[in-house]
Motif scaffolding. Sequence first.
Motif, PDB file in Angstrom:
ATOM      1  N   GLU A  99      30.728  70.701  39.381  1.00 11.53           N
ATOM      2  CA  GLU A  99      30.511  71.995  40.017  1.00 11.53           C
ATOM      3  C   GLU A  99      29.704  72.843  39.037  1.00 11.53           C
ATOM      4  O   GLU A  99      30.153  73.099  37.918  1.00 11.53           O
ATOM      5  CB  GLU A  99      31.842  72.670  40.342  1.00 11.53           C
ATOM      6  CG  GLU A  99      32.695  71.884  41.331  1.00 11.53           C
ATOM      7  CD  GLU A  99      34.049  72.515  41.571  1.00 11.53           C
ATOM      8  OE1 GLU A  99      34.288  73.630  41.029  1.00 11.53           O
ATOM      9  OE2 GLU A  99      34.867  71.916  42.282  1.00 11.53           O
ATOM     10  N   VAL A 100      28.522  73.273  39.470  1.00 14.43           N
ATOM     11  CA  VAL A 100      27.595  73.971  38.590  1.00 14.43           C
ATOM     12  C   VAL A 100      27.463  75.417  39.064  1.00 14.43           C
ATOM     13  O   VAL A 100      27.217  75.669  40.251  1.00 14.43           O
ATOM     14  CB  VAL A 100      26.215  73.284  38.566  1.00 14.43           C
ATOM     15  CG1 VAL A 100      25.302  73.955  37.544  1.00 14.43           C
ATOM     16  CG2 VAL A 100      26.357  71.805  38.246  1.00 14.43           C
ATOM     17  N   THR A 101      27.610  76.369  38.161  1.00  9.38           N
ATOM     18  CA  THR A 101      27.481  77.790  38.483  1.00  9.38           C
ATOM     19  C   THR A 101      26.580  78.461  37.449  1.00  9.38           C
ATOM     20  O   THR A 101      26.354  77.926  36.359  1.00  9.38           O
ATOM     21  CB  THR A 101      28.855  78.487  38.489  1.00  9.38           C
ATOM     22  OG1 THR A 101      29.468  78.333  37.204  1.00  9.38           O
ATOM     23  CG2 THR A 101      29.756  77.902  39.563  1.00  9.38           C
ATOM     24  N   THR A 102      26.091  79.641  37.811  1.00  9.05           N
ATOM     25  CA  THR A 102      25.314  80.448  36.874  1.00  9.05           C
ATOM     26  C   THR A 102      25.566  81.908  37.170  1.00  9.05           C
ATOM     27  O   THR A 102      25.841  82.297  38.320  1.00  9.05           O
ATOM     28  CB  THR A 102      23.802  80.143  36.972  1.00  9.05           C
ATOM     29  OG1 THR A 102      23.103  80.889  35.969  1.00  9.05           O
ATOM     30  CG2 THR A 102      23.254  80.506  38.345  1.00  9.05           C
ATOM     31  N   THR A 103      25.525  82.721  36.129  1.00  7.27           N
ATOM     32  CA  THR A 103      25.716  84.159  36.316  1.00  7.27           C
ATOM     33  C   THR A 103      24.420  84.852  36.682  1.00  7.27           C
ATOM     34  O   THR A 103      24.435  85.959  37.228  1.00  7.27           O
ATOM     35  CB  THR A 103      26.301  84.794  35.040  1.00  7.27           C
ATOM     36  OG1 THR A 103      25.430  84.517  33.938  1.00  7.27           O
ATOM     37  CG2 THR A 103      27.685  84.233  34.740  1.00  7.27           C
ATOM     38  N   ARG A 104      23.280  84.221  36.399  1.00  7.66           N
ATOM     39  CA  ARG A 104      21.984  84.828  36.695  1.00  7.66           C
ATOM     40  C   ARG A 104      21.065  83.757  37.269  1.00  7.66           C
ATOM     41  O   ARG A 104      20.635  82.846  36.558  1.00  7.66           O
ATOM     42  CB  ARG A 104      21.374  85.440  35.433  1.00  7.66           C
ATOM     43  CG  ARG A 104      22.210  86.551  34.824  1.00  7.66           C
ATOM     44  CD  ARG A 104      21.525  87.169  33.615  1.00  7.66           C
ATOM     45  NE  ARG A 104      20.295  87.856  34.004  1.00  7.66           N
ATOM     46  CZ  ARG A 104      19.477  88.434  33.127  1.00  7.66           C
ATOM     47  NH1 ARG A 104      19.745  88.378  31.826  1.00  7.66           N
ATOM     48  NH2 ARG A 104      18.387  89.050  33.538  1.00  7.66           N
ATOM     49  N   ALA A 105      20.784  83.866  38.554  1.00  2.01           N
ATOM     50  CA  ALA A 105      19.905  82.905  39.212  1.00  2.01           C
ATOM     51  C   ALA A 105      18.439  83.325  39.119  1.00  2.01           C
ATOM     52  O   ALA A 105      17.557  82.607  39.610  1.00  2.01           O
ATOM     53  CB  ALA A 105      20.301  82.737  40.678  1.00  2.01           C
ATOM     54  N   TRP A 106      18.203  84.488  38.510  1.00  2.00           N
ATOM     55  CA  TRP A 106      16.825  84.972  38.340  1.00  2.00           C
ATOM     56  C   TRP A 106      16.725  85.605  36.964  1.00  2.00           C
ATOM     57  O   TRP A 106      17.515  86.478  36.592  1.00  2.00           O
ATOM     58  CB  TRP A 106      16.480  85.989  39.432  1.00  2.00           C
ATOM     59  CG  TRP A 106      15.043  86.420  39.448  1.00  2.00           C
ATOM     60  CD1 TRP A 106      14.020  85.825  40.112  1.00  2.00           C
ATOM     61  CD2 TRP A 106      14.476  87.549  38.771  1.00  2.00           C
ATOM     62  NE1 TRP A 106      12.842  86.499  39.901  1.00  2.00           N
ATOM     63  CE2 TRP A 106      13.097  87.567  39.070  1.00  2.00           C
ATOM     64  CE3 TRP A 106      14.992  88.541  37.938  1.00  2.00           C
ATOM     65  CZ2 TRP A 106      12.237  88.535  38.569  1.00  2.00           C
ATOM     66  CZ3 TRP A 106      14.136  89.504  37.429  1.00  2.00           C
ATOM     67  CH2 TRP A 106      12.764  89.499  37.755  1.00  2.00           C
TER      68      TRP A 106
END
Length: 461
Positions: A217-224
């Motif tokens: 499961e991959v997440t990010t706090t900033r997609a830009w």
Amino acid sequence: MLRGLLVLIILVGCSCETEEKLSEFSSHPTTVKARENNTVLLPCYLNTLSNDAAYAIAVRWYKDNDLIADSSNESVAVPERHVLWENGSLEITVVQPSDTGEYTCEIERPEPWGPIRQKHAIEVLHSPSVDPYPPTGFLQVRLGEEVRMSCKGTGVPYPIITWHYQGEEMQLLDHRELLKFTASDRRLAGTYECAAANGVGEPARAAIELKITYPPEVTTTRAWMHTAPGHRAHIECKVAADPLATVTWLKGEVQVPIDSRVLALVDGDKHTLLIRNVQRSDFGIYTCRAVNDLGQGEQHIQLSGVPNPGVFKKTEEKNQNAKSSYTLIWEVDSYTPIIEYNLWFRPYMPRSGANRPNWTKLTIPTEYSSGPVYSKSYTIKGLKEKTIYEALLVSRNRYGWSKPSPILRFATAGADLNEDMVTTVQVNVQDNIIPLEVMSSAIRKEISLCTLTILLLKFLI
């Protein structure tokens, strides 16, 4: 002669009835609940007028149908800690859990009477114990599979089973020994503890560690991410996976070459692509892709040179007294100088099914500023009195137009504007209202590469 014989029979019958009454036990069947190491006395007394011990030929004791004592047979060895007294009672000292059972006293009487029996029982109270399943205390399942774990309790009285998860008691409908559920969420993994309690001594406990394996499961706090040539960029993602996943960085569908300028760093579950001395060719969409034996997961992150979305700042109190004007103040973060702003505003109308007013666009030039934070104020004139408005901002640098700012709601004097309306609100996909003609060809290309659903641009009526 016949009459005399009949009387004799009746007399004999009466004599037998009297003797039967005299043969009843004076003791009563009982169940003795005793703690370990106590002494228990089981009575076996006949109710006789003379209380003559010779009235009984022999006294025998059985435990669960096994003969353990016989007053008429010395070859029957009385078990250790057991004493058969002359009055027929059986004494057991320092009782142990193994002494729990059913005890039968049998008294053999002379003719014409046969043996008579009386039953007792002993329950030796002892603290509980518990046997977990799996016995190793460890259980592993895949995400979505069924979980089965149990705790078998023993003790006298029979213990009650309760369950805890991560230290918190589970609110179950009953005191069940078996836990059965579906591992529908990886967060159900952890320590499950069962406790067996029966009021004797301390509860017995056992812990079972549940491990749930799952695809990444991959997440990010900033997609830009905003950057500019010559700067340093950090593109980050977090990867949760069991078993551990292999993480690869891609730009488009091509794996990013790792060298002295572009580094792939790992800190626990955080994976970072560090780009030193950013070049314009580094702009684009990056993919953090994680793969293990159960599958893969990925997250897209865009690295762009266009400005960050603008932010409206709180304005002065005098704005509230203006009848037909309002001063807006905003800030924009950009490593590259801002060329111009587009300010959009319109009367605010709650969603009620009615047609919304058209937006008015104002193109606002900029003054020279060293950045990277660019501030600007602008007074909108010619507004209607006692009216609530909403506004948003986009800004442009040499790389194109920014995403829309959150919407700000403001009002001219006399309008009823509550605190909730004053705060800025994020633009929904359906509210993305920047027309295509305000966008440079560069930003159009960038948006098409990212996702049109995030910045779906259309006119709102």
